[in-house]
Design a protein around this motif. Sequence first.
Motif, PDB file in Angstrom:
ATOM      1  N   ALA A  69      -0.430   7.882  -3.288  1.00 35.75           N
ATOM      2  CA  ALA A  69      -0.251   8.632  -4.648  1.00 35.75           C
ATOM      3  C   ALA A  69       0.955   9.280  -4.732  1.00 35.75           C
ATOM      4  O   ALA A  69       1.237  10.141  -3.820  1.00 35.75           O
ATOM      5  CB  ALA A  69      -1.544   9.367  -5.104  1.00 35.75           C
ATOM      6  N   GLY A  70       1.546   9.047  -5.658  1.00 28.19           N
ATOM      7  CA  GLY A  70       2.931   9.853  -5.775  1.00 28.19           C
ATOM      8  C   GLY A  70       4.060   9.257  -5.493  1.00 28.19           C
ATOM      9  O   GLY A  70       5.452   9.413  -5.568  1.00 28.19           O
ATOM     10  N   GLY A  71       3.762   8.130  -4.815  1.00 24.46           N
ATOM     11  CA  GLY A  71       4.974   7.370  -4.038  1.00 24.46           C
ATOM     12  C   GLY A  71       5.473   6.336  -4.972  1.00 24.46           C
ATOM     13  O   GLY A  71       5.119   6.163  -6.437  1.00 24.46           O
ATOM     14  N   SER A  72       6.395   5.215  -4.420  1.00 28.44           N
ATOM     15  CA  SER A  72       7.070   4.501  -5.280  1.00 28.44           C
ATOM     16  C   SER A  72       6.951   3.130  -4.774  1.00 28.44           C
ATOM     17  O   SER A  72       6.947   2.885  -3.518  1.00 28.44           O
ATOM     18  CB  SER A  72       8.511   4.919  -5.569  1.00 28.44           C
ATOM     19  N   LEU A  73       6.922   2.067  -5.417  1.00 34.30           N
ATOM     20  CA  LEU A  73       7.466   0.817  -5.215  1.00 34.30           C
ATOM     21  C   LEU A  73       8.294  -0.046  -6.275  1.00 34.30           C
ATOM     22  O   LEU A  73       7.966   0.332  -7.337  1.00 34.30           O
ATOM     23  CB  LEU A  73       6.075  -0.164  -4.963  1.00 34.30           C
ATOM     24  N   ARG A  74       8.736  -0.943  -5.578  1.00 40.48           N
ATOM     25  CA  ARG A  74       9.755  -1.790  -6.513  1.00 40.48           C
ATOM     26  C   ARG A  74       9.273  -3.298  -6.567  1.00 40.48           C
ATOM     27  O   ARG A  74       9.427  -3.918  -5.300  1.00 40.48           O
ATOM     28  CB  ARG A  74      11.181  -1.611  -6.296  1.00 40.48           C
ATOM     29  N   LEU A  75       8.575  -3.821  -7.408  1.00 40.71           N
ATOM     30  CA  LEU A  75       8.292  -5.107  -7.589  1.00 40.71           C
ATOM     31  C   LEU A  75       9.669  -5.876  -8.169  1.00 40.71           C
ATOM     32  O   LEU A  75      10.446  -5.500  -8.727  1.00 40.71           O
ATOM     33  CB  LEU A  75       7.366  -5.329  -8.424  1.00 40.71           C
ATOM     34  N   LEU A 115       0.857  -1.166  -0.064  1.00 41.95           N
ATOM     35  CA  LEU A 115       0.039   0.067   0.038  1.00 41.95           C
ATOM     36  C   LEU A 115       0.919   1.505   0.235  1.00 41.95           C
ATOM     37  O   LEU A 115       1.905   1.548   0.766  1.00 41.95           O
ATOM     38  CB  LEU A 115      -0.993   0.063   1.321  1.00 41.95           C
ATOM     39  N   VAL A 116       0.729   2.158  -0.907  1.00 38.34           N
ATOM     40  CA  VAL A 116       1.414   3.310  -1.120  1.00 38.34           C
ATOM     41  C   VAL A 116       0.285   4.644  -1.447  1.00 38.34           C
ATOM     42  O   VAL A 116      -0.583   4.310  -1.874  1.00 38.34           O
ATOM     43  CB  VAL A 116       2.476   3.248  -2.073  1.00 38.34           C
ATOM     44  N   GLN A 136      -0.209  -7.591  -4.822  1.00 45.55           N
ATOM     45  CA  GLN A 136      -1.258  -6.569  -4.711  1.00 45.55           C
ATOM     46  C   GLN A 136      -0.405  -5.391  -4.585  1.00 45.55           C
ATOM     47  O   GLN A 136       0.316  -5.340  -3.650  1.00 45.55           O
ATOM     48  CB  GLN A 136      -2.315  -6.790  -3.670  1.00 45.55           C
ATOM     49  N   VAL A 137      -0.655  -4.364  -5.466  1.00 45.75           N
ATOM     50  CA  VAL A 137      -0.279  -3.080  -5.342  1.00 45.75           C
ATOM     51  C   VAL A 137      -1.806  -2.236  -5.221  1.00 45.75           C
ATOM     52  O   VAL A 137      -2.370  -2.100  -6.024  1.00 45.75           O
ATOM     53  CB  VAL A 137       0.555  -2.676  -6.769  1.00 45.75           C
ATOM     54  N   THR A 138      -1.562  -1.342  -4.177  1.00 38.21           N
ATOM     55  CA  THR A 138      -2.766  -0.391  -3.869  1.00 38.21           C
ATOM     56  C   THR A 138      -2.370   0.944  -3.712  1.00 38.21           C
ATOM     57  O   THR A 138      -1.377   1.036  -2.715  1.00 38.21           O
ATOM     58  CB  THR A 138      -3.605  -0.984  -2.538  1.00 38.21           C
ATOM     59  N   VAL A 139      -2.874   1.922  -4.384  1.00 38.50           N
ATOM     60  CA  VAL A 139      -2.277   3.207  -4.250  1.00 38.50           C
ATOM     61  C   VAL A 139      -3.669   4.160  -3.831  1.00 38.50           C
ATOM     62  O   VAL A 139      -4.479   3.998  -4.483  1.00 38.50           O
ATOM     63  CB  VAL A 139      -2.015   3.886  -5.690  1.00 38.50           C
ATOM     64  N   SER A 140      -3.497   4.771  -2.861  1.00 41.14           N
ATOM     65  CA  SER A 140      -4.576   5.499  -2.077  1.00 41.14           C
ATOM     66  C   SER A 140      -4.448   6.960  -2.681  1.00 41.14           C
ATOM     67  O   SER A 140      -3.478   7.486  -3.006  1.00 41.14           O
ATOM     68  CB  SER A 140      -4.298   5.358  -0.733  1.00 41.14           C
ATOM     69  N   PRO A 141      -5.631   7.625  -2.640  1.00 36.08           N
ATOM     70  CA  PRO A 141      -5.591   8.820  -3.286  1.00 36.08           C
ATOM     71  C   PRO A 141      -4.846   9.868  -2.427  1.00 36.08           C
ATOM     72  O   PRO A 141      -4.424   9.653  -1.117  1.00 36.08           O
ATOM     73  CB  PRO A 141      -6.853   9.468  -3.059  1.00 36.08           C
ATOM     74  N   ASP A 185      -3.270   2.845 -10.875  1.00 25.44           N
ATOM     75  CA  ASP A 185      -2.305   1.828 -10.788  1.00 25.44           C
ATOM     76  C   ASP A 185      -2.612   0.674  -9.818  1.00 25.44           C
ATOM     77  O   ASP A 185      -1.826  -0.551  -9.931  1.00 25.44           O
ATOM     78  CB  ASP A 185      -0.810   2.063 -10.598  1.00 25.44           C
ATOM     79  N   THR A 186      -3.567   0.818  -9.156  1.00 20.72           N
ATOM     80  CA  THR A 186      -4.029  -0.159  -8.258  1.00 20.72           C
ATOM     81  C   THR A 186      -4.549  -1.592  -8.948  1.00 20.72           C
ATOM     82  O   THR A 186      -5.441  -1.381  -9.790  1.00 20.72           O
ATOM     83  CB  THR A 186      -5.113   0.226  -7.251  1.00 20.72           C
ATOM     84  N   ALA A 187      -3.782  -2.700  -8.782  1.00 23.92           N
ATOM     85  CA  ALA A 187      -4.208  -3.962  -9.325  1.00 23.92           C
ATOM     86  C   ALA A 187      -3.149  -5.045  -8.734  1.00 23.92           C
ATOM     87  O   ALA A 187      -2.138  -4.686  -7.863  1.00 23.92           O
ATOM     88  CB  ALA A 187      -3.791  -3.803 -10.912  1.00 23.92           C
TER      89      ALA A 187
END
Length: 122
Positions: free
Chosen positions: A14-20, A11-12, A117-122, A90-92
């Motif tokens: 909006a505007g943040g980053s993740l690396r899969l 969970l991140v 799961q990648v979840t991007v909150s507003p 991008d949530t999916a």
Amino acid sequence: QVQLVESGGGLVQAGGSLRLTCAASGSIFTIGVMGWFRQAPGKQRELVATVTANPSDTTYADSVRDRFTIDRDNGRKTVYLQMNSLKPEDTAVYYCYVDRLTTNRGPQYGLWGQGTQVTVSP
């Protein structure tokens, strides 16, 4: 047997980053095209990015180009998806994919990771 093991989702804002990360485990000699798909609720699974055995050969969906970067480490048999400037859209569930690989038991085709799961909150 060969497995594709994904990690890095979460969970991140909006505007943040993740690396899969997606690592292929097993006795593997070569790996063809590696890529990432994603599937949001009620949506079809879509191709996000691909990278061939030549790490400079990449493709991106228009929706993620200039925000996401795909890379691979052939020595570690691992593919990465760096996701920057994340948006709620991008949530999916993100799935890694390998079109073909070879092992000491012969070739395999069409392998999928378990999804993360990648979840991007507003």
